[in-house]
Design a protein around this motif. Structure first.
Motif, PDB file in Angstrom:
ATOM      1  N   LEU A 194       2.749   1.721  -3.696  1.00  0.00           N
ATOM      2  CA  LEU A 194       1.685   1.193  -3.165  1.00  0.00           C
ATOM      3  C   LEU A 194       0.471   1.759  -3.992  1.00  0.00           C
ATOM      4  O   LEU A 194       0.052   2.947  -3.660  1.00  0.00           O
ATOM      5  CB  LEU A 194       1.391   1.607  -1.936  1.00  0.00           C
ATOM      6  CG  LEU A 194       2.656   1.090  -0.816  1.00  0.00           C
ATOM      7  CD1 LEU A 194       2.195   1.487   0.504  1.00  0.00           C
ATOM      8  CD2 LEU A 194       3.050  -0.406  -1.153  1.00  0.00           C
ATOM      9  N   SER A 241       7.487   9.916  -3.911  1.00  0.00           N
ATOM     10  CA  SER A 241       7.016   9.113  -2.617  1.00  0.00           C
ATOM     11  C   SER A 241       7.014   7.726  -3.002  1.00  0.00           C
ATOM     12  O   SER A 241       6.390   7.290  -3.939  1.00  0.00           O
ATOM     13  CB  SER A 241       5.527   9.598  -2.228  1.00  0.00           C
ATOM     14  OG  SER A 241       5.095   8.862  -1.284  1.00  0.00           O
ATOM     15  N   GLU A 283      -2.759   0.810   0.195  1.00  0.00           N
ATOM     16  CA  GLU A 283      -2.630  -0.203   1.097  1.00  0.00           C
ATOM     17  C   GLU A 283      -1.983   0.461   2.292  1.00  0.00           C
ATOM     18  O   GLU A 283      -1.139   1.524   2.273  1.00  0.00           O
ATOM     19  CB  GLU A 283      -1.766  -1.426   0.786  1.00  0.00           C
ATOM     20  CG  GLU A 283      -2.174  -2.354  -0.513  1.00  0.00           C
ATOM     21  CD  GLU A 283      -1.609  -1.740  -1.877  1.00  0.00           C
ATOM     22  OE1 GLU A 283      -1.614  -2.352  -2.788  1.00  0.00           O
ATOM     23  OE2 GLU A 283      -1.273  -0.598  -1.829  1.00  0.00           O
ATOM     24  N   ASP A 284      -2.079  -0.319   3.534  1.00  0.00           N
ATOM     25  CA  ASP A 284      -1.351   0.377   4.687  1.00  0.00           C
ATOM     26  C   ASP A 284      -0.138  -0.103   4.679  1.00  0.00           C
ATOM     27  O   ASP A 284       0.212  -1.616   4.931  1.00  0.00           O
ATOM     28  CB  ASP A 284      -2.366  -0.037   5.999  1.00  0.00           C
ATOM     29  CG  ASP A 284      -1.711   0.599   7.184  1.00  0.00           C
ATOM     30  OD1 ASP A 284      -0.615   0.909   7.226  1.00  0.00           O
ATOM     31  OD2 ASP A 284      -2.680   0.573   8.442  1.00  0.00           O
ATOM     32  N   PRO A 285       0.960   0.524   4.845  1.00  0.00           N
ATOM     33  CA  PRO A 285       2.201  -0.306   5.044  1.00  0.00           C
ATOM     34  C   PRO A 285       2.359  -1.318   5.960  1.00  0.00           C
ATOM     35  O   PRO A 285       3.116  -2.222   5.889  1.00  0.00           O
ATOM     36  CB  PRO A 285       3.228   0.846   5.072  1.00  0.00           C
ATOM     37  CG  PRO A 285       2.504   2.126   4.430  1.00  0.00           C
ATOM     38  CD  PRO A 285       1.092   2.026   4.512  1.00  0.00           C
ATOM     39  N   TYR A 288       9.375  -4.312  -2.672  1.00  0.00           N
ATOM     40  CA  TYR A 288       9.736  -3.179  -1.970  1.00  0.00           C
ATOM     41  C   TYR A 288      11.140  -3.420  -1.218  1.00  0.00           C
ATOM     42  O   TYR A 288      11.769  -2.164  -1.283  1.00  0.00           O
ATOM     43  CB  TYR A 288       8.531  -3.310  -0.699  1.00  0.00           C
ATOM     44  CG  TYR A 288       7.475  -3.365  -1.152  1.00  0.00           C
ATOM     45  CD1 TYR A 288       6.821  -2.661  -2.169  1.00  0.00           C
ATOM     46  CD2 TYR A 288       6.433  -4.064  -0.216  1.00  0.00           C
ATOM     47  CE1 TYR A 288       5.566  -2.988  -2.653  1.00  0.00           C
ATOM     48  CE2 TYR A 288       5.129  -4.079  -0.582  1.00  0.00           C
ATOM     49  CZ  TYR A 288       4.770  -3.612  -1.685  1.00  0.00           C
ATOM     50  OH  TYR A 288       3.191  -3.743  -2.215  1.00  0.00           O
ATOM     51  N   LEU A 339       8.082   2.770   3.269  1.00  0.00           N
ATOM     52  CA  LEU A 339       6.568   2.888   2.560  1.00  0.00           C
ATOM     53  C   LEU A 339       5.798   3.724   2.898  1.00  0.00           C
ATOM     54  O   LEU A 339       5.012   4.352   2.317  1.00  0.00           O
ATOM     55  CB  LEU A 339       6.286   1.274   2.529  1.00  0.00           C
ATOM     56  CG  LEU A 339       6.848   0.262   1.836  1.00  0.00           C
ATOM     57  CD1 LEU A 339       6.452  -1.286   2.075  1.00  0.00           C
ATOM     58  CD2 LEU A 339       6.754   0.510   0.310  1.00  0.00           C
ATOM     59  N   THR A 340       5.945   4.471   4.135  1.00  0.00           N
ATOM     60  CA  THR A 340       5.381   5.292   4.737  1.00  0.00           C
ATOM     61  C   THR A 340       5.812   6.796   4.325  1.00  0.00           C
ATOM     62  O   THR A 340       5.142   7.600   3.924  1.00  0.00           O
ATOM     63  CB  THR A 340       5.219   5.198   6.266  1.00  0.00           C
ATOM     64  OG1 THR A 340       4.631   3.956   6.481  1.00  0.00           O
ATOM     65  CG2 THR A 340       4.120   6.445   6.865  1.00  0.00           C
ATOM     66  N   ASN A 341       7.355   7.015   4.746  1.00  0.00           N
ATOM     67  CA  ASN A 341       7.651   8.063   4.380  1.00  0.00           C
ATOM     68  C   ASN A 341       8.809   8.534   3.546  1.00  0.00           C
ATOM     69  O   ASN A 341       9.400   9.467   3.288  1.00  0.00           O
ATOM     70  CB  ASN A 341       8.359   8.928   5.765  1.00  0.00           C
ATOM     71  CG  ASN A 341       7.139   8.755   6.835  1.00  0.00           C
ATOM     72  OD1 ASN A 341       6.146   9.530   6.554  1.00  0.00           O
ATOM     73  ND2 ASN A 341       7.016   8.132   8.028  1.00  0.00           N
ATOM     74  N   ARG A 401       5.640   5.569  -1.282  1.00  0.00           N
ATOM     75  CA  ARG A 401       4.047   5.152  -1.069  1.00  0.00           C
ATOM     76  C   ARG A 401       3.353   5.330  -2.185  1.00  0.00           C
ATOM     77  O   ARG A 401       2.586   4.266  -2.770  1.00  0.00           O
ATOM     78  CB  ARG A 401       3.397   5.827   0.067  1.00  0.00           C
ATOM     79  CG  ARG A 401       2.163   5.392   0.576  1.00  0.00           C
ATOM     80  CD  ARG A 401       1.710   6.005   2.023  1.00  0.00           C
ATOM     81  NE  ARG A 401       0.711   5.224   2.255  1.00  0.00           N
ATOM     82  CZ  ARG A 401       0.510   5.348   3.587  1.00  0.00           C
ATOM     83  NH1 ARG A 401       0.987   5.924   4.380  1.00  0.00           N
ATOM     84  NH2 ARG A 401      -0.841   4.454   4.170  1.00  0.00           N
ATOM     85  N   ASP A 402       3.443   6.503  -2.926  1.00  0.00           N
ATOM     86  CA  ASP A 402       2.688   6.870  -4.128  1.00  0.00           C
ATOM     87  C   ASP A 402       3.169   5.870  -5.362  1.00  0.00           C
ATOM     88  O   ASP A 402       2.240   5.343  -5.941  1.00  0.00           O
ATOM     89  CB  ASP A 402       2.698   8.074  -4.513  1.00  0.00           C
ATOM     90  CG  ASP A 402       1.955   9.158  -3.456  1.00  0.00           C
ATOM     91  OD1 ASP A 402       1.247   8.582  -2.635  1.00  0.00           O
ATOM     92  OD2 ASP A 402       2.369  10.276  -3.455  1.00  0.00           O
TER      93      ASP A 402
END
Length: 213
Positions: free
Chosen positions: A120, A114, A124-126, A51, A72-74, A116-117
């Motif tokens: 992850l 993204s 998973e929750d970042p 990451y 990782l979220t946005n 995240r996409d």
């Protein structure tokens, strides 16, 4: 009196036998549990390195723990789809790769996705990815810094990161004496500069491998 003596001797033998067995079993159990815990944490640290590299490609530097969670979220990462080769002939004509693309000689398309996409795959929750597996409430220690590196005749600043989990966190509650010896042995490595725990990256050099590799 003789019976009492026999009973006491028997008990002493039992106790000594128990202590001898435990002196073997306890270190072996400690070693087994340690290996299990470290395997899970090593994987988490390797994921963090992945990451971090993605974050650096998008932002030009490595991330703190909070920056990594936000990314990782946005965050977004980009992929360049390349068609055609930027050749020596193009260079000899004085064309840059960008100019060659503008003339249609090659094709370079940038696609944003993204983070995240893309990174992850299992939803998973970042926020959980920077926590120590199996140790509720314990955060992985993530630090960043800049180090100087010589490139030709120039000296440039290069971003570095370090993520680590000390033994005192993931081996907490286990045999205190064995743990103290493990910590002492770890510190003695690398001419006394060893880290008593698991660490990936470095704040002193450009490195993205772990101290267990």
């Amino acid at each position: 009196m003789k019976i009492v003596r026999i009973v006491l001797i028997t008990l002493a033998v039992i106790v000594m036998g128990y202590l001898c067995v435990m002196s073997i079993v306890t270190p072996e159990n400690f070693k087994k549990v340690q290996a299990q815990k470290e395997a899970v944490i090593e994987k988490r640290l390797k994921d963090i390195a992945t990451y971090e590299i993605a974050y650096r490609e998008a932002n030009g530097k490595f991330a703190t723990a909070d920056e990594l969670v936000e990314f990782l979220t946005n965050g977004k990462i980009f992929y360049v789809k390349a068609e055609g080769d930027y050749t020596d002939a193009m260079r000899e004509q004085g064309l840059t790769e960008k100019q060659a693309a503008a003339q249609g000689l090659i094709k370079r398309d940038t696609t944003y996705m993204s983070a995240r996409d893309s990174l992850l795959k299992n939803g998973e929750d970042p926020r959980e990815l920077i926590m120590v597996p199996g140790c509720p409430g314990q955060r992985i220690e993530i630090e960043t810094a800049m180090v100087q590196q010589e490139v030709g005749n120039d000296t440039i600043n290069v971003s570095v990161f370090q993520a680590q989990v000390p033994m005192t966190v993931y081996l907490a509650g286990m045999d205190k004496h064995i743990l103290e010896n493990k910590i002492s042995d770890a510190k003695a490595r690398n001419n006394g500069a060893g880290y008593p725990g698991l660490r990936i990256g470095s704040l002193e050099e450009v490195k993205t491998t772990g101290n267990w590799e």
